[in-house]
Design an enzyme around this catalytic site. Sequence first.
Site, PDB file in Angstrom:
ATOM      1  CG  ASP A  21      -1.685   1.211   1.440  1.00  0.00           C
ATOM      2  OD1 ASP A  21      -2.378   1.609   0.493  1.00  0.00           O
ATOM      3  OD2 ASP A  21      -1.598   1.808   2.530  1.00  0.00           O
ATOM      4  CG  ASP A  23      -1.510   7.878   0.580  1.00  0.00           C
ATOM      5  OD1 ASP A  23      -0.780   8.868   0.765  1.00  0.00           O
ATOM      6  OD2 ASP A  23      -2.085   7.640  -0.499  1.00  0.00           O
ATOM      7  CG  ASP A 172      -1.778   2.233   6.413  1.00  0.00           C
ATOM      8  OD1 ASP A 172      -1.970   1.918   5.229  1.00  0.00           O
ATOM      9  OD2 ASP A 172      -2.231   3.281   6.921  1.00  0.00           O
TER      10      ASP A 172
END
Length: 225
Positions: A21, A23, A172
Site C-alpha cells: 500500500d 499512504d 496499514d
Amino acid sequence: MIFIPPPQTAAPGDYRLVVFDFDGTLADSFDWFVRALNELAPRYRCRPIAPGERDRLRELPARAVLRQLGVTWWKLPALAQALRRRMTDDLDGLRLFPGVESMLRELEEAGLVLGIASSNAERNVRRLLGAENLRRVRYLQCGAAIHGKRARLRRILSAARVAPAAAIYIGDEIRDIEAARGLGMAAGVVLWGYNSASALRGHRPDRIFASMDEIGRELRSSRGI
C-alpha cells in the site's frame, strides 16, 4: 477476463511478490489526510474529525469511519477525487517514511518482485517515490477502482504471473488485510499508519512489522539471505 495462475505450493513466508500500500505505509500522509478532509468537509456536507477523536477513529475499519463522518457511498467518489487533487497540490510538503529507499533496495537485491497498489493518483505516487525507488517497483496499480484494492491486487498478480499463495500485501489498514485475504495472499501490516496497532493485531495479519528495517530483514531471511 483477467487470468490468475492456479495456486502453487509455497511454504509460509516463501514469497516471490511483495506488494505495498502507499499512504500510511510508505508515505507519511495521515496528518495531511486529517487536515485535508477537515478542510473539504463543509463542501461535501460531512463532519470534520475532532481533535480528540483521532485515536478512537484509528481503531475502526474505513467503512465505519466514513459512516461516523457522514460520508455516504454516493459522496465518496467525489470526495476521494478532491483529496487526490489536493494532494497533488500539496506534494512538496509530504515525504516518504525514513528507510523506504533502503528497504526497497534490500528486497530487490534479494530477488523479490515489488509492486504498489494504492487508491492514490499514480502521478502522486510516482512523484513522491522518485526515480530511484520507481526503478525498483515493477508493478504500479493506482487510482480509483470500482472494486477497490482487491481489483488492483488481482491485476498485479495477473501481470506478474504469481500465485496468490506466493505473494504478500503489506498495508496499514484493516481493509488491506481484508483485500489480501480475499485473494488468498498473505496479509502484512505496519504499525505506523492509519489504523492503530491494536486494531490491526485484532484482525490477525500474517506478518506484523514494527519498523521499516524489519520488513527488509524478515522478508530477506524468509528467502535464506
